[in-house]
Design a protein around this motif. Sequence first.
Motif, PDB file in Angstrom:
ATOM      1  N   GLU A 112       0.743  -1.334  -0.038  1.00 44.17           N
ATOM      2  CA  GLU A 112      -0.111  -0.068  -0.030  1.00 44.17           C
ATOM      3  C   GLU A 112       0.890   1.231   0.069  1.00 44.17           C
ATOM      4  O   GLU A 112       0.397   2.265  -0.479  1.00 44.17           O
ATOM      5  CB  GLU A 112      -0.862   0.203   1.206  1.00 44.17           C
ATOM      6  N   GLU A 113       2.091   1.338   0.547  1.00 44.90           N
ATOM      7  CA  GLU A 113       2.807   2.412   0.621  1.00 44.90           C
ATOM      8  C   GLU A 113       3.854   2.365  -0.445  1.00 44.90           C
ATOM      9  O   GLU A 113       4.749   3.324  -0.517  1.00 44.90           O
ATOM     10  CB  GLU A 113       3.740   2.480   2.164  1.00 44.90           C
ATOM     11  N   GLY A 114       4.029   1.418  -1.388  1.00 42.11           N
ATOM     12  CA  GLY A 114       4.836   1.793  -2.478  1.00 42.11           C
ATOM     13  C   GLY A 114       6.222   0.907  -2.395  1.00 42.11           C
ATOM     14  O   GLY A 114       7.094   0.897  -3.148  1.00 42.11           O
ATOM     15  N   HIS A 115       6.158  -0.010  -1.265  1.00 44.31           N
ATOM     16  CA  HIS A 115       7.407  -0.844  -1.058  1.00 44.31           C
ATOM     17  C   HIS A 115       7.365  -1.850  -1.902  1.00 44.31           C
ATOM     18  O   HIS A 115       6.380  -2.666  -1.923  1.00 44.31           O
ATOM     19  CB  HIS A 115       7.358  -0.935   0.544  1.00 44.31           C
ATOM     20  N   LEU A 116       8.280  -2.136  -2.841  1.00 43.13           N
ATOM     21  CA  LEU A 116       8.455  -3.392  -3.689  1.00 43.13           C
ATOM     22  C   LEU A 116       9.308  -4.198  -3.224  1.00 43.13           C
ATOM     23  O   LEU A 116      10.320  -4.280  -2.514  1.00 43.13           O
ATOM     24  CB  LEU A 116       8.844  -2.677  -4.785  1.00 43.13           C
ATOM     25  N   ILE A 117       8.828  -5.900  -3.433  1.00 42.19           N
ATOM     26  CA  ILE A 117       9.465  -7.093  -3.175  1.00 42.19           C
ATOM     27  C   ILE A 117       9.739  -7.644  -4.387  1.00 42.19           C
ATOM     28  O   ILE A 117       8.868  -8.006  -5.153  1.00 42.19           O
ATOM     29  CB  ILE A 117       8.550  -7.970  -2.229  1.00 42.19           C
ATOM     30  N   LEU A 118      10.919  -7.957  -4.594  1.00 43.46           N
ATOM     31  CA  LEU A 118      11.273  -8.963  -5.920  1.00 43.46           C
ATOM     32  C   LEU A 118      11.676 -10.090  -5.384  1.00 43.46           C
ATOM     33  O   LEU A 118      12.660 -10.408  -4.392  1.00 43.46           O
ATOM     34  CB  LEU A 118      12.674  -8.286  -6.466  1.00 43.46           C
ATOM     35  N   ALA A 119      11.095 -11.295  -5.771  1.00 47.19           N
ATOM     36  CA  ALA A 119      11.340 -12.519  -5.336  1.00 47.19           C
ATOM     37  C   ALA A 119      11.450 -13.547  -6.312  1.00 47.19           C
ATOM     38  O   ALA A 119      10.936 -13.426  -7.281  1.00 47.19           O
ATOM     39  CB  ALA A 119      10.077 -13.293  -4.480  1.00 47.19           C
ATOM     40  N   ASN A 120      12.319 -14.530  -6.047  1.00 49.48           N
ATOM     41  CA  ASN A 120      12.515 -15.752  -6.888  1.00 49.48           C
ATOM     42  C   ASN A 120      11.627 -16.521  -6.527  1.00 49.48           C
ATOM     43  O   ASN A 120      11.463 -17.262  -5.544  1.00 49.48           O
ATOM     44  CB  ASN A 120      13.863 -16.320  -6.549  1.00 49.48           C
ATOM     45  N   VAL A 121      10.727 -16.832  -7.766  1.00 47.07           N
ATOM     46  CA  VAL A 121       9.496 -17.864  -7.445  1.00 47.07           C
ATOM     47  C   VAL A 121      10.388 -19.242  -7.341  1.00 47.07           C
ATOM     48  O   VAL A 121       9.492 -20.131  -6.337  1.00 47.07           O
ATOM     49  CB  VAL A 121       8.570 -18.019  -8.740  1.00 47.07           C
ATOM     50  N   ARG A 122      11.024 -19.878  -7.911  1.00 43.67           N
ATOM     51  CA  ARG A 122      11.405 -21.174  -7.822  1.00 43.67           C
ATOM     52  C   ARG A 122      12.030 -21.469  -6.532  1.00 43.67           C
ATOM     53  O   ARG A 122      11.789 -22.613  -5.988  1.00 43.67           O
ATOM     54  CB  ARG A 122      12.492 -21.584  -9.076  1.00 43.67           C
ATOM     55  N   ARG A 123      12.928 -20.500  -5.974  1.00 43.10           N
ATOM     56  CA  ARG A 123      13.404 -20.759  -4.740  1.00 43.10           C
ATOM     57  C   ARG A 123      12.763 -20.153  -3.488  1.00 43.10           C
ATOM     58  O   ARG A 123      13.004 -20.218  -2.396  1.00 43.10           O
ATOM     59  CB  ARG A 123      14.980 -20.150  -4.476  1.00 43.10           C
ATOM     60  N   ARG A 124      11.559 -19.358  -3.788  1.00 43.70           N
ATOM     61  CA  ARG A 124      10.946 -18.924  -2.735  1.00 43.70           C
ATOM     62  C   ARG A 124      11.525 -17.954  -1.654  1.00 43.70           C
ATOM     63  O   ARG A 124      11.325 -18.072  -0.475  1.00 43.70           O
ATOM     64  CB  ARG A 124      10.056 -19.887  -1.793  1.00 43.70           C
ATOM     65  N   VAL A 125      12.428 -17.150  -2.317  1.00 47.31           N
ATOM     66  CA  VAL A 125      13.159 -16.070  -1.564  1.00 47.31           C
ATOM     67  C   VAL A 125      12.977 -14.805  -2.144  1.00 47.31           C
ATOM     68  O   VAL A 125      12.683 -14.408  -3.220  1.00 47.31           O
ATOM     69  CB  VAL A 125      14.555 -16.426  -1.292  1.00 47.31           C
ATOM     70  N   VAL A 126      13.235 -13.743  -1.411  1.00 47.65           N
ATOM     71  CA  VAL A 126      13.232 -12.377  -1.583  1.00 47.65           C
ATOM     72  C   VAL A 126      14.712 -11.995  -1.976  1.00 47.65           C
ATOM     73  O   VAL A 126      15.599 -12.204  -1.371  1.00 47.65           O
ATOM     74  CB  VAL A 126      12.804 -11.386  -0.296  1.00 47.65           C
TER      75      VAL A 126
END
Length: 194
Positions: A112-126
């Motif tokens: 909601e505040e504009g903080h973005l998370i980039l995650a690796n889908v296969r490893r399930r980590v940020v």
Amino acid sequence: HVDLGLPPRTLRSRTFESSSPRQFVRAEPSGPAPCSRMRLSYEFSNLCGTVYRQGPLVFGPSGDVLYSAVGNRVQCFDLVRSRSFTFPFEARRNLTQIALSPDGAVLLGVDEEGHLILANVRRRVVVAHLNLKSKVTAVAFSPDGKWVAFAAGRLVQVWATPALERSFTPFALHRTFGGHGDDILCLRWSSDSL
């Protein structure tokens, strides 16, 4: 006598004598080992009891996997095998936008505040975090997966899609488009990614 505030049945005391007239008492707990010595290998696997609160839905590239923002977490539903899991990471606030790269390897979540998370889908980590400093109303990957666009108010920011390896500055702003008459609510790329 040393009083540790524990019930007397759980303590066993030993008295050590020295050349001085004082006596020293050492209290040792008896029974099972303290929790700090126990090795627990629990791993977060699924989120139970939450409800869908109008978060975004994104299908995987093959169409048999559905990603849903549930509060500040992302839940994945395998529609073919009838299984689900929740990614172990969480955002600061409730997620308002999620996007999946065309190859299904990169997941972006914006709160909601504009903080973005980039995650690796296969490893399930940020892999990385980024503060976009404004409320994001739409996110879209280009069809070739090289670019990602964010709509923030009356601006569209196009960023190079970051690699999944950790780096000091994974995000690189390519261009900002302005001059729109009202807030942007939806983004769509052309098929040639231009």
